[in-house]
Each structure stands twice: as structure tokens, then as C-alpha cells.
Design a protein around this motif. Structure first.
Motif, mmCIF file in Angstrom:
data_model
loop_
_atom_site.group_PDB
_atom_site.id
_atom_site.type_symbol
_atom_site.label_atom_id
_atom_site.label_comp_id
_atom_site.label_asym_id
_atom_site.label_seq_id
_atom_site.Cartn_x
_atom_site.Cartn_y
_atom_site.Cartn_z
ATOM 1 N N ALA A 1 0.920 -1.268 -0.077
ATOM 2 C CA ALA A 1 -0.035 0.075 -0.035
ATOM 3 C C ALA A 1 0.894 1.313 -0.093
ATOM 4 C CB ALA A 1 -0.886 0.010 1.217
ATOM 5 N N GLN A 2 0.441 2.328 -0.466
ATOM 6 C CA GLN A 2 1.123 3.642 -0.517
ATOM 7 C C GLN A 2 0.607 4.704 0.103
ATOM 8 O OE1 GLN A 2 2.184 5.463 -3.980
ATOM 9 N NE2 GLN A 2 0.480 4.556 -5.202
ATOM 10 N N ARG A 3 1.288 5.703 0.497
ATOM 11 C CA ARG A 3 0.943 7.196 0.892
ATOM 12 C C ARG A 3 1.705 7.879 0.029
ATOM 13 N NH1 ARG A 3 -2.306 4.335 2.870
ATOM 14 N NH2 ARG A 3 -2.872 4.235 4.946
ATOM 15 N N SER A 4 1.461 9.188 0.021
ATOM 16 C CA SER A 4 2.385 10.076 -0.792
ATOM 17 C C SER A 4 3.920 10.045 -0.586
ATOM 18 C CB SER A 4 1.816 11.638 -0.644
ATOM 19 O OG SER A 4 2.230 12.116 0.627
ATOM 20 N N LEU B 1 12.833 -6.347 -5.363
ATOM 21 C CA LEU B 1 12.082 -5.615 -6.028
ATOM 22 C C LEU B 1 12.777 -4.293 -6.491
ATOM 23 C CD1 LEU B 1 8.937 -5.568 -3.555
ATOM 24 C CD2 LEU B 1 9.439 -7.107 -5.771
ATOM 25 N N GLU B 2 12.555 -4.027 -7.718
ATOM 26 C CA GLU B 2 12.885 -2.813 -8.377
ATOM 27 C C GLU B 2 11.839 -1.762 -8.341
ATOM 28 O OE1 GLU B 2 15.453 -0.766 -11.909
ATOM 29 O OE2 GLU B 2 14.867 -2.827 -12.196
ATOM 30 N N LEU B 3 11.663 -0.969 -7.293
ATOM 31 C CA LEU B 3 10.775 -0.034 -7.077
ATOM 32 C C LEU B 3 10.495 0.906 -8.079
ATOM 33 C CD1 LEU B 3 10.821 0.149 -3.266
ATOM 34 C CD2 LEU B 3 9.627 -1.489 -4.505
ATOM 35 N N PHE B 4 9.178 1.381 -8.191
ATOM 36 C CA PHE B 4 8.963 2.487 -9.298
ATOM 37 C C PHE B 4 9.858 3.636 -9.191
ATOM 38 C CE2 PHE B 4 6.261 6.030 -10.943
ATOM 39 C CZ PHE B 4 6.186 5.546 -12.131
ATOM 40 N N GLY B 5 10.217 4.143 -8.007
ATOM 41 C CA GLY B 5 10.780 5.365 -7.733
ATOM 42 C C GLY B 5 12.006 5.317 -6.733
ATOM 43 N N LYS B 6 12.762 6.443 -6.448
ATOM 44 C CA LYS B 6 13.899 6.181 -5.724
ATOM 45 C C LYS B 6 13.369 6.331 -4.529
ATOM 46 C CE LYS B 6 17.244 8.161 -8.895
ATOM 47 N NZ LYS B 6 18.141 9.431 -9.237
ATOM 48 N N ILE B 7 14.217 5.771 -3.453
ATOM 49 C CA ILE B 7 13.950 5.845 -1.928
ATOM 50 C C ILE B 7 14.931 6.396 -1.037
ATOM 51 C CG2 ILE B 7 12.217 3.769 -2.302
ATOM 52 C CD1 ILE B 7 14.353 1.843 -1.283
ATOM 53 N N GLY C 1 4.816 11.822 -3.456
ATOM 54 C CA GLY C 1 4.002 11.807 -4.691
ATOM 55 C C GLY C 1 3.372 10.570 -4.649
ATOM 56 N N TRP C 2 2.672 10.238 -5.743
ATOM 57 C CA TRP C 2 1.899 9.051 -5.720
ATOM 58 C C TRP C 2 2.480 8.323 -7.071
ATOM 59 C CZ3 TRP C 2 -1.567 6.850 -2.246
ATOM 60 C CH2 TRP C 2 -1.770 7.878 -1.334
ATOM 61 N N TRP C 3 2.843 7.005 -6.816
ATOM 62 C CA TRP C 3 3.432 6.044 -7.839
ATOM 63 C C TRP C 3 2.348 5.416 -8.661
ATOM 64 C CZ3 TRP C 3 7.677 2.891 -4.682
ATOM 65 C CH2 TRP C 3 8.822 3.961 -4.392
ATOM 66 N N LYS D 1 -5.373 -1.595 3.582
ATOM 67 C CA LYS D 1 -4.412 -0.148 4.080
ATOM 68 C C LYS D 1 -4.301 0.792 2.819
ATOM 69 C CE LYS D 1 -1.902 -3.241 6.981
ATOM 70 N NZ LYS D 1 -1.683 -4.698 6.792
ATOM 71 N N TRP D 2 -4.769 0.405 1.668
ATOM 72 C CA TRP D 2 -4.633 1.121 0.778
ATOM 73 C C TRP D 2 -5.355 2.633 0.801
ATOM 74 C CZ3 TRP D 2 -1.537 0.646 -3.142
ATOM 75 C CH2 TRP D 2 -1.572 1.670 -4.235
ATOM 76 N N CYS D 3 -4.749 3.812 0.406
ATOM 77 C CA CYS D 3 -5.203 5.008 0.330
ATOM 78 C C CYS D 3 -5.184 5.686 -0.830
ATOM 79 C CB CYS D 3 -4.452 5.815 1.517
ATOM 80 S SG CYS D 3 -5.129 7.694 1.712
ATOM 81 N N ASP D 4 -6.143 5.972 -1.463
ATOM 82 C CA ASP D 4 -6.087 6.944 -2.883
ATOM 83 C C ASP D 4 -5.446 8.142 -2.648
ATOM 84 O OD1 ASP D 4 -6.892 4.844 -4.595
ATOM 85 O OD2 ASP D 4 -9.036 4.999 -4.011
#
Length: 153
Positions: A10-13, A54-60, A84-86, A106-109
Motif C-alpha cells: 500500500a502507499q501514501r504520498s 523488487l525494483e521499485l517504481f521510484g527512488k527511496i 508523490g503517488w506512484w 491499508k490502501w489510500c487513494d
């Protein structure tokens, strides 16, 4: 031969949460690299080896990655380098492996995240780990260097 445990995300900004379902895991190793590489390995209760990368969408931000080891699962909070939102969890546009699933509980749009609510703060860690009301936001979460110390490395 190595196996992959179920991974819910799940993600947050500002963060991505990975919940790795692996009861009574031991010898847990979690690595976060700035370019977005997340690696996990552990031993299962029967001595079987579990690992994945996992190669995640963005840098961490590796220093902002925290891990909490519970009886039934391992919860990793991964801080995004940029808020930001991936569009998706992984950099690859291919369909993710079958062991990776969205954690709808746990997801949040993006539209639902209220900057004044607890969902947009570090308090959202509380959604994943039950704690006493007066505990600090980071209590129970181990930063990666602390996890390595706990493992004796």
C-alpha cells in the motif's frame, strides 16, 4: 531452493508499505538502496529459505526505511525520495509476480489523503502495528542499521 512469501503493498504520498507474510521468520535481512532496489531474505519455521528483490517504481531514502518483525509478518515502511503517488509498485510495466498483491485494507487513494489527517503522517505506522497510545511514532520499528545490529552483524 528459495521461495517467495506473499507480499502485500500500500502507499501514501511519502511512503510505501510492504507487509511480508511469513510467520515465525528468523534470520531476516532487509536492504533498501537509493535507486529503488528493495531486497528481502529470511528463513522460515521449517528452515526453508525465502527471498526476493523488487525494483521499485521510484527512488527511496534508505535511512528512512523501517522494519517491524511480528509473529505472523514483517512490515517494512519504505520512504520515497520524492513525495508523490506512484502509478504502480514496480518500475517494470509487466504484470507483477503473483506473490505481490495490493493491500486493499491499508490502501489510500491520492484523493483520500488529507494532509491534516493521520493518514499523511508517521502515525499511519500505527495502522500496521498495535501500540500503546503514548508510544512514539517510531517505537517498534527498526531502522535498517538497527536491524543488522539486532541480527548480530
Amino acid at each position: 531452493m528459495s521461495r517467495q512469501p506473499e507480499v502485500l503493498w500500500a502507499q501514501r504520498s511519502d511512503k510505501v508499505y510492504l507487509t511480508i507474510s511469513l510467520p515465525d521468520a528468523r534470520d531476516i535481512s532487509v536492504k533498501c538502496e537509493p535507486q529503488g532496489l528493495f531486497s528481502f531474505s529470511a528463513m522460515g519455521v521449517q528452515g526453508e529459505s525465502f527471498d526476493f528483490s523488487l525494483e521499485l517504481f521510484g527512488k527511496i531514502v534508505p535511512e528512512g526505511c523501517k522494519t517491524n518483525v511480528g509473529l505472523r509478518n514483517i512490515i517494512c515502511s519504505v520512504m520515497k525520495e520524492e513525495k508523490g503517488w506512484w502509478k504502480r509498485l514496480l518500475k517494470s510495466e509487466e504484470k507483477p509476480a503473483p506473490y505481490i498483491k495490493v493491500d486493499w485494507n491499508k490502501w489510500c487513494d491520492e484523493d483520500d489523503e488529507d494532509p491534516n489527517s493521520d493518514l499523511a503522517s508517521d502515525d499511519d505506522d500505527d495502522m500496521y502495528v498495535a501500540r500503546e497510545e503514548e508510544s512514539s511514532d517510531d517505537e517498534g520499528m527498526l531502522y535498517l542499521p538497527d536491524l543488522e545490529k539486532a541480527r548480530g552483524n
